[in-house]
Design a protein around this motif. Structure first.
Motif, PDB file in Angstrom:
ATOM      1  N   HIS A 173       0.720  -1.591  -0.093  1.00  0.00           N
ATOM      2  CA  HIS A 173       0.282   0.159  -0.025  1.00  0.00           C
ATOM      3  C   HIS A 173       0.683   1.744  -0.066  1.00  0.00           C
ATOM      4  N   ASP A 174       2.026   1.435   0.674  1.00  0.00           N
ATOM      5  CA  ASP A 174       2.963   2.975   1.095  1.00  0.00           C
ATOM      6  C   ASP A 174       3.297   2.439   0.043  1.00  0.00           C
ATOM      7  N   ALA A 175       3.593   1.564  -1.113  1.00  0.00           N
ATOM      8  CA  ALA A 175       4.842   1.514  -2.599  1.00  0.00           C
ATOM      9  C   ALA A 175       4.144   2.228  -3.293  1.00  0.00           C
ATOM     10  N   LEU A 176       2.554   2.046  -4.085  1.00  0.00           N
ATOM     11  CA  LEU A 176       1.407   2.272  -4.693  1.00  0.00           C
ATOM     12  C   LEU A 176       0.956   4.045  -4.158  1.00  0.00           C
ATOM     13  N   TYR A 177       0.521   3.950  -2.549  1.00  0.00           N
ATOM     14  CA  TYR A 177       0.245   5.654  -2.880  1.00  0.00           C
ATOM     15  C   TYR A 177       1.957   6.764  -2.490  1.00  0.00           C
ATOM     16  N   GLY A 178       3.221   5.633  -2.536  1.00  0.00           N
ATOM     17  CA  GLY A 178       4.634   6.862  -2.321  1.00  0.00           C
ATOM     18  C   GLY A 178       4.670   7.111  -4.023  1.00  0.00           C
ATOM     19  N   CYS A 179       5.989   7.393  -4.139  1.00  0.00           N
ATOM     20  CA  CYS A 179       6.432   8.251  -5.677  1.00  0.00           C
ATOM     21  C   CYS A 179       6.784   7.128  -6.436  1.00  0.00           C
ATOM     22  N   GLY A 180       5.986   5.677  -7.526  1.00  0.00           N
ATOM     23  CA  GLY A 180       6.518   5.099  -8.574  1.00  0.00           C
ATOM     24  C   GLY A 180       5.559   5.432  -9.459  1.00  0.00           C
ATOM     25  N   HIS A 181       6.597   4.687 -10.689  1.00  0.00           N
ATOM     26  CA  HIS A 181       5.882   4.332 -12.186  1.00  0.00           C
ATOM     27  C   HIS A 181       6.503   2.955 -12.143  1.00  0.00           C
ATOM     28  N   TRP A 182       4.770   2.540 -12.402  1.00  0.00           N
ATOM     29  CA  TRP A 182       4.190   0.995 -12.474  1.00  0.00           C
ATOM     30  C   TRP A 182       4.154   0.407 -13.757  1.00  0.00           C
ATOM     31  N   HIS A 183       4.814  -0.659 -14.179  1.00  0.00           N
ATOM     32  CA  HIS A 183       4.436  -1.630 -15.180  1.00  0.00           C
ATOM     33  C   HIS A 183       3.462  -2.703 -14.900  1.00  0.00           C
ATOM     34  N   GLU A 216      -2.559   7.045 -10.007  1.00  0.00           N
ATOM     35  CA  GLU A 216      -3.807   5.759 -10.519  1.00  0.00           C
ATOM     36  C   GLU A 216      -4.010   5.199 -10.159  1.00  0.00           C
ATOM     37  N   VAL A 217      -2.439   4.125 -10.330  1.00  0.00           N
ATOM     38  CA  VAL A 217      -2.751   2.752 -10.128  1.00  0.00           C
ATOM     39  C   VAL A 217      -3.359   2.503  -8.775  1.00  0.00           C
ATOM     40  N   HIS A 218      -3.592   3.509  -7.656  1.00  0.00           N
ATOM     41  CA  HIS A 218      -4.192   3.554  -6.160  1.00  0.00           C
ATOM     42  C   HIS A 218      -5.714   4.406  -6.479  1.00  0.00           C
ATOM     43  N   ALA A 219      -5.715   5.150  -7.159  1.00  0.00           N
ATOM     44  CA  ALA A 219      -7.184   5.410  -7.390  1.00  0.00           C
ATOM     45  C   ALA A 219      -7.976   4.172  -7.646  1.00  0.00           C
ATOM     46  N   ALA A 220      -7.717   3.345  -8.864  1.00  0.00           N
ATOM     47  CA  ALA A 220      -8.125   2.438  -9.337  1.00  0.00           C
ATOM     48  C   ALA A 220      -8.027   1.098  -8.441  1.00  0.00           C
ATOM     49  N   LEU A 221      -7.547   1.049  -7.571  1.00  0.00           N
ATOM     50  CA  LEU A 221      -7.854  -0.275  -6.320  1.00  0.00           C
ATOM     51  C   LEU A 221      -8.624   0.507  -5.757  1.00  0.00           C
ATOM     52  N   THR A 222      -8.389   1.690  -5.530  1.00  0.00           N
ATOM     53  CA  THR A 222      -9.119   2.509  -4.141  1.00  0.00           C
ATOM     54  C   THR A 222     -10.757   2.783  -4.915  1.00  0.00           C
ATOM     55  N   ASN A 223     -11.114   3.017  -5.896  1.00  0.00           N
ATOM     56  CA  ASN A 223     -11.983   3.847  -6.399  1.00  0.00           C
ATOM     57  C   ASN A 223     -13.835   3.537  -6.095  1.00  0.00           C
TER      58      ASN A 223
END
Length: 681
Positions: free
Chosen positions: A405-415, A458-465
């Motif tokens: 959770h912390d990683a996805l809410y942090g500063c990342g760019h995800w494949h 965006e990843v976090h928003a899609a998971l917690t929408n």
């Protein structure tokens, strides 16, 4: 208009219709003939796409589409080609973590599902053995506080439609002749001293004077820039902000000249880079706007200088907020060229999407525009800093739910590999590559699976929408430490914007109020384009070659225009060694802004806003920071960055727009109908 005039107009319209059909048919025949010739030439054993493309006036990709046998054997590299939101600081409760996926084959391009045209591949990270080179910052390239004082350039403001020139407190009317660059330079420097180094065009767009003679505006602009200018030649650049040569842009070009003796440099620019003007805006109002802008910037940046463009100004002001002591006194390192290239290819900018019937009704009950006020300023409080680290799918899987959770809410760019959940009946949430250079779309159909890159917000928003979590598998990722490299700069710009907006609202003099409003819009441009300049797109060089020397066109060049005398082309030249290149900052802000179009929390009002908080089928379009709906919303607007402001309201029934042009026409009509006040924007 009387009946006779109307009847004559219809007859003329029919003639034009027939002429258009004939011309279109002739063009189709010529294109068919060209395509056949290309395929015939491709049969030659020494034929290459690079050689045929400039002769045909096509890109290499277009030639390869006609003759696949000419395709290079190593097309696995990212597309080299490139023309203004985490909801709040509070962290929501942890949600179910994303599911890791197996690591992909090293450097394998990923095919994407597309509706039309060939699929576009996105680059991937290399094998583990190559990771060190990718994740090591560029040697000797660091953003540091500048050791020089920026010099201001004396400026005049010119309306080329009326000939009115404003120089300091002096206003004169010039005879601009044919409005060529030569005529403008001659007229201006017969009136003002040679110390003037910048001419801002406030109206008239002289570079469009011969637009009817060219198929594209860019061709007309290039012809205007390259026309003879006796006594002057194209500037070769000088100083620390060295900018050499003309910049060809359809609406806001930059012309750079120097005297033949080399001792006087001047540039001709459009104020359209800074703000939009009305037909009634006098050059004197524009001068006052720049004066107010400079005075307010000086309150927050002691050495502020207004440079030629908002992007230049924004980056220069930012460098003067870099810490000179403390943790980051050594500056901010620049990523490797490999990671900069990957971010360039995989981190899109604003969301621009038109949703058409049957996803929305043919007849809309209304069209309402909500625009996020000074949106990007909302998302500069946290940015990635330092050298990043790679997070493989296997490594991500080994973490606890909180760590994920912390990683996805942090500063990342995800494949990531994404699956739209069953039963989903709303808009798409995550960008996927679409056919075309740097094009994106937003899959929404239940069960659709696609692979893409996306920022943490965006990843976090899609998971917690608020409707239904999407399934997201982590394939690979890039993770940075979180810092605040832009926070001080952004706060100062926000304070400047607030002060100027207040002046525009409370100023009793109409002209000064207008000047303050324009100055506030200029601050918005400084932040917006300043952020964009961190992205540091690969440089494109534009050049011309005489038709008689067509063989000298660079083999990797794309033909962008030609006439009887010369061919105009452009080609990428890679990344410059820019110490202030930080695409990771731009990518993080753009991702956060796209996420906030979906959902954002307003703590003071304990409520949410965004497209996902509207009923399905009511979202008509997105345009960067704006969302267009069919129903009004009671979203709070406290005049703060990021708040949704109703900018337009067009009562229905309204025919659903089916093109960007139709949407923009309805937008303008809706703004007029609402009689919105621009000071709030």
């Amino acid at each position: 208009m009387d009946a006779t005039t109307y009847t004559d107009g219809l007859a003329k319209l029919r003639t034009l219709r027939d002429d258009i059909k004939k011309t279109a048919a002739a063009l189709a025949r010529l294109e068919t003939q060209r395509d056949k010739t290309v395929t015939t030439l491709a049969a030659h054993d020494k034929a290459t796409a690079e050689r045929i493309a400039p002769a045909a006036g096509l890109s290499i990709a277009e030639v390869v589409a006609l003759a696949p046998q000419l395709a290079p054997q190593d097309i696995t590299a990212p597309d080299p080609h490139p023309a203004p939101h985490a909801a709040e600081n509070s962290r929501p409760d942890p949600q179910p973590p994303a599911t890791p996926a197996p690591d992909p084959a090293p450097c394998a391009p990923l095919k994407q599902p597309t509706d039309h045209g060939a699929p576009r591949d996105l680059p991937t990270l290399p094998q583990d053995t190559d990771t060190r080179r990718w994740f090591t910052p560029t040697s000797g390239l660091v953003s540091q506080y500048p050791n020089f004082i920026q010099q201001a350039r004396p400026t005049v403001f010119l309306d080329t439609a009326t000939g009115i020139l404003v120089h300091r407190d002096q206003t004169v009317r010039l005879d601009l002749g044919d409005r060529s660059a030569a005529a403008i330079l001659t007229a201006v420097f017969h009136t003002v001293p040679d110390s003037i180094q910048r001419i801002y065009i406030t109206a008239g767009a002289p570079w469009h004077r011969d637009a009817d003679r060219y198929p594209y505006l860019k061709d007309a602009v290039a012809a205007w820039l390259n026309a003879p200018t006796p006594g002057w030649r194209t500037d070769t650049g000088r100083g620390r902000d060295r900018m050499a040569g003309h910049f060809v842009h359809a609406r806001n070009p930059v012309a750079r000249y120097q005297r033949d003796n080399g001792d006087h440099h001047v540039e001709i620019r459009s104020v359209g880079e800074w703000f939009d003007l009305d037909d009634t805006d006098h050059p004197g109002i524009v001068r006052d706007a720049f004066r107010l802008l400079w005075e307010e910037l000086r309150r927050h940046f002691s050495d502020a200088v207004i440079m030629g463009s908002p992007s230049q100004t924004g980056r220069d002001l930012w460098t003067r907020t870099i810490p000179r002591r403390g943790k980051h006194a050594d500056g901010f390192p620049v990523l490797s060229e490999e990671l900069r290239g990957l971010l360039h290819a995989t981190a899109g900018q604003g969301r621009n999407e038109l949703i058409t019937p049957p996803r929305v009704p043919e007849q809309l009950p209304a069209l309402i525009e909500y625009d996020r006020t000074f949106a990007y300023a909302k998302h500069t409080w946290k940015s990635p800093i330092g050298a990043p680290r790679r997070i493989t799918g296997k490594a991500f899987a080994s973490w606890s739910a909180k760590e994920q959770h912390d990683a996805l809410y942090g500063c990342g760019h995800w494949h990531i590999r994404v699956t739209v959940p069953d039963g989903w009946n709303h808009i798409g949430l995550l960008p996927a590559p679409a056919p075309g250079e740097r094009a994106w779309h937003y899959p929404h159909a239940p069960g659709t699976t696609f692979t893409t890159w996306a920022g943490g917000p965006e990843v976090h928003a899609a998971l917690t929408n608020p409707i239904q979590p999407w399934k997201i598998e982590i394939v690979d990722g890039i993770l940075w430490e979180a810092g605040k490299p832009l926070d001080d700069w952004s706060k100062k710009l926000k304070e400047t914007w607030t002060n100027l907006s207040a002046q525009a609202h409370f100023q009793g003099d109409a002209q000064q109020a207008r000047a303050a409003h324009l100055a506030s819009r200029a601050v918005r441009s400084i932040l917006l384009y300043g952020i964009g300049s961190f992205a540091q797109r690969p440089r494109m060089v534009t050049g011309t070659t005489p038709r008689t020397a067509e063989r000298d066109v660079p083999p990797d060049a794309e033909i962008i225009g030609f006439d009887d005398q010369q061919i105009t082309w452009q080609r990428p030249t890679g990344f410059a060694r820019d110490p202030n290149a930080h695409p990771e900052w731009a990518a993080a802000i753009w991702s956060a802004a796209r996420a906030a179009l979906l959902t954002q929390y307003h703590r003071d009002d304990d409520t949410h806003a965004g497209a996902l908080h509207t009923p399905p089928g009511t979202v008509v379009a997105f345009r960067t920071d704006a969302v267009y709906l069919t129903t009004p919303q009671n979203w709070p607007h406290r005049h703060r960055p990021g708040d949704y402001l109703m900018k337009g309201h067009l009562p229905g029934p309204v025919n659903a727009p089916t093109s960007e042009e139709e949407l923009l026409t309805l937008r303008d009509t809706g703004r007029h109908a609402l009689n919105s006040t621009p000071e709030e924007a």
